[in-house]
Motif scaffolding. Structure first.
Motif: not given
Ligand code: NDP
Ligand code: 8X3
Length: 250
Positions: A12-13, A15, A35, A84, A150, A185
Motif C-alpha cells: 500500500s505504500s 517500496i 492494512r 516487505n 529498529y 517513502t
Molecule cells: P512505507 O512506510 O512507505 O511502507 C510500509 C508498508 O508496510 C506499508 O505498505 C504498510 O501498509 C506496511 N505495513 C507496516 N506495518 C504493517 C503491519 N503491521 N501490517 C501490515 N502491513 C504493514 O515504508 P517503506 O516502503 O520505506 O518500507 C518498506 C520496507 O522497507 C520496510 O520493511 C522497511 O523497514 C524497509 N526499509 C525501508 C527503508 C527506507 O529508508 N525507507 C530502508 C531500508 C529498509 P499499511 O500501513 O497499509 O498496513
C-alpha cells in the motif's frame, strides 16, 4: 515473471507499491497485502494484471493465516513472496524509548514477517519450488545511534533469512534479503508519527534512493536464472557510506 504469482506485503505504500508496479510490468499476477484497503484498491486500478487483495495486520497471527487460507486455490501457489511490510517507530535512546514502539517494530518487522512466511511456505515446500525475498535494511547490518530497537528488528530479519535459506536448501527454494539504506517513502513520516518537517530532514541533501530503484533491484533478484540465488544485496544512495555516515550537501 509472466503469469507468476507474486505476493507483496506492504504493497500500500513506498517500496511495496513500486515493487508491485515493477512486477506487473513483467506480467506477474499479484497478491497485494496491507492494512489500508483503500490504498491497495488505488494501486490495483493502476496495474494491468490480475490481482488479489489481502487486508490484514502482519502482527495479528490469526489474521495472517486466515487471509492466506481464504485465497482461491489457484492463487495459493505463490511463486515469489516479498516480505516487505515493516516500519520504524521512534528514534530514541533505550532509556527514553517508548515500549509500545518496540512492540510495534518487533511484532511487525520480525514476528509478522515470520508469520507470513510460515503461512506461505507449506505449498512451496510441497512443490519444491519458490522464492522468498525479505526486506532487511542497512540497519540490519550496522547499528546507529537511537536505533537500537529498529536495528534489532532488522538484524533479526537478517538472521531469519539466513536460517530460512539453510532450512529450505533441500527443497530448492530460493531465499534472499535486500538491505537498502535511505529510501524516500512514508517510512520517516511513520517513524516520526506524522511530523512531516522532521521526516523531510532525513532525506535532505543525500539524494536518497527512490522506491522504484529498490523495486528494480528486487526484480533483479527475482529474475536471475533459477540456479542463482542473490542471497544478500545491500543498496545505498551514493552519498551514504554506511548506516550512520552520510555526506549531506547544503
Ligand atoms: P512505507 O512506510 O512507505 O511502507 C510500509 C508498508 O508496510 C506499508 O505498505 C504498510 O501498509 C506496511 N505495513 C507496516 N506495518 C504493517 C503491519 N503491521 N501490517 C501490515 N502491513 C504493514 O515504508 P517503506 O516502503 O520505506 O518500507 C518498506 C520496507 O522497507 C520496510 O520493511 C522497511 O523497514 C524497509 N526499509 C525501508 C527503508 C527506507 O529508508 N525507507 C530502508 C531500508 C529498509 P499499511 O500501513 O497499509 O498496513
Ligand atoms: C531504513 C533505513 O537508515 O533509516 O531501514 O534505518 S534507516
Amino acid at each position: 515473471m509472466k503469469d507468476k504469482i507474486v505476493c507483496i506485503t506492504g504493497a500500500s505504500s513506498g517500496i511495496g507499491w513500486a515493487t508491485a508496479k515493477a512486477f506487473a510490468n513483467q506480467g506477474a499476477r499479484l497478491i497485494l497485502c496491507g492494512r489500508r484497503q483503500e490504498k491497495l484498491t488505488e494501486l490495483e486500478k493502476q496495474l494491468p494484471v490480475e490481482t488479489q487483495q489481502l487486508v490484514f495486520d502482519v502482527r495479528d497471527r490469526e489474521a495472517v493465516f486466515e487471509a492466506f487460507d481464504r485465497l482461491a486455490k489457484p492463487w495459493k501457489k505463490i511463486d515469489v513472496l516479498i516480505n516487505n511490510a515493516g516500519n520504524a517507530h521512534g528514534l530514541d535512546p533505550v532509556h527514553t524509548a517508548n515500549i509500545d514502539d518496540w512492540d510495534a517494530m518487533i511484532d511487525g518487522n520480525v514476528k509478522g514477517l515470520m508469520y507470513v512466511t510460515k503461512a506461505v511456505l507449506p505449498r512451496m515446500v510441497a512443490a519444491k519450488k519458490g522464492h522468498i525475498i525479505n526486506l532487511g535494511s542497512i540497519a540490519g547490518k550496522e547499528v546507529y545511534p537511537n536505533g537500537s530497537a529498529y536495528c534489532s528488528s532488522k538484524f533479526a530479519v537478517d538472521a531469519f533469512t539466513s536460517g530460512l535459506r539453510i532450512d529450505l536448501n533441500p527443497f530448492g527454494i530460493r531465499v534472499g534479503a535486500i538491505h537498502p539504506g535511505l529510501v524516500e517513502t512514508e517510512f520517516s513520516e511513520v517513524r516520526f508519527k506524522g511530523d512531516s518537517e522532521r521526516a523531510a530532514k532525513v532525506y535532505q541533501g543525500v539524494e536518497a534512493l527512490t522506491a522504484e530503484e529498490v523495486a528494480d533491484a528486487i526484480l533483479y533478484m527475482a529474475t536471475v536464472p533459477e540456479k542463482v540465488t542473490i542471497a544478500d544485496l545491500v543498496i545505498l544512495p551514493t552519498r551514504q557510506a554506511n548506516a550512520y555516515v552520510q555526506h549531506r550537501e547544503g
